[in-house]
Design an enzyme around this catalytic site. Sequence first.
Site, mmCIF file in Angstrom:
data_model
loop_
_atom_site.group_PDB
_atom_site.id
_atom_site.type_symbol
_atom_site.label_atom_id
_atom_site.label_comp_id
_atom_site.label_asym_id
_atom_site.label_seq_id
_atom_site.Cartn_x
_atom_site.Cartn_y
_atom_site.Cartn_z
ATOM 1 N N ILE A 133 0.750 -1.237 -0.514
ATOM 2 C CA ILE A 133 -0.153 0.140 -0.218
ATOM 3 C C ILE A 133 0.975 1.476 0.165
ATOM 4 C CG2 ILE A 133 -1.651 1.714 0.860
ATOM 5 C CD1 ILE A 133 -2.873 -1.610 0.105
ATOM 6 N N GLU A 181 7.813 -2.987 5.011
ATOM 7 C CA GLU A 181 7.960 -4.065 4.522
ATOM 8 C C GLU A 181 8.889 -3.404 3.036
ATOM 9 O OE1 GLU A 181 6.848 -7.090 3.413
ATOM 10 O OE2 GLU A 181 6.677 -7.180 5.825
ATOM 11 N N HIS A 196 -3.504 -1.758 7.541
ATOM 12 C CA HIS A 196 -2.778 -2.096 8.375
ATOM 13 C C HIS A 196 -2.902 -1.555 9.875
ATOM 14 C CE1 HIS A 196 0.907 -4.468 10.191
ATOM 15 N NE2 HIS A 196 0.069 -6.181 9.601
ATOM 16 N N GLU A 202 -2.603 -1.205 14.089
ATOM 17 C CA GLU A 202 -1.553 -1.257 14.595
ATOM 18 C C GLU A 202 -1.021 -0.375 14.934
ATOM 19 O OE1 GLU A 202 1.625 -4.437 13.320
ATOM 20 O OE2 GLU A 202 0.538 -5.928 12.517
ATOM 21 N N VAL A 208 -4.884 -7.833 -0.454
ATOM 22 C CA VAL A 208 -5.903 -8.844 -0.487
ATOM 23 C C VAL A 208 -6.587 -9.270 1.477
ATOM 24 C CG1 VAL A 208 -4.053 -10.511 -1.041
ATOM 25 C CG2 VAL A 208 -3.923 -10.113 1.459
#
Length: 299
Positions: free
Chosen positions: A119, A124, A181, A212, A240
Amino acid sequence: MKKIVTLVLAALTVLTLAACSSTAADTKTAEVGDLAKKAILVVSFGTSYNDTRALTIDAIEKAIADEYSDYEVRRAFTSQIIIDKLKERDKLDIKNVDQAMQQLVADKVGTLVVQPTHIMNGFEFDEMKASIEPYAENFDSIIYSAPLLSSVEDYMTLIEAFENEIATDVPKDTALVLMGHGTEHFANATYAALDYMFKDKGINNIFVGTVESYPDLDTVIKHVKDAGFTKVILEPLMVVAGDHANNDMAGDEEGSWKTAFKAEGFEVECVLRGLGEFSSIHDMYVQHVYNAINAPAEE
């Protein structure tokens, strides 16, 4: 004395030549792949949910492959846990980034475009680049394409996607709560910025929160309540609809977003679909590949 100086100078000359020889050997350029061989490595976190993977990651990769037929499209996941689970459970052999890069080098690919399905530019993305950089000397060029939300234009395009495709069936009296997320990375500001831009566009029934980080669940519930809504639709702001969507968002256990909103008296509906299911999102990734390939060369 003159003889000693001569001997010392001779010794220094030998050492210098040896050092230069050693440096030349150490910095010898690695063999570069065939310039005519081009590949796009699509890097995703991954998911162990086969149905949603087919609708999202597979669909994004196909859209890119259809648009760039002169490139070979390959896959890598960043979650080793998911890779191991798929191999044990489904006998699927999916490479991590390091393994994918080793294969690209072995296949003598010369031009590589890396398209993450992340995103945003978070941890990551940083870790992905760190895994790729050691292989840079084996390629004529490695071009990094952008995650989904990397510019103001991306935010506006995503908002248009919600208006025209993703949220067209959401009633005006219902709040659409998007669960991202979240991360401790500074890029987490992406979520608050997106929420702000929805409101700036006059879309007052869409709210963005994270599992989070901030905006957290309590903050989102407060904003939805303050806006006067009594009905909410929960949907993941993720490529997803995987574990977070099924459990943290739509789970029946205490602490899930569904049970938390119900406890506050809201009528709740959960929609389990990832952003990667929508053609407008596929188009965004395809456009990012185009932008990366056609970006002006740095001088």
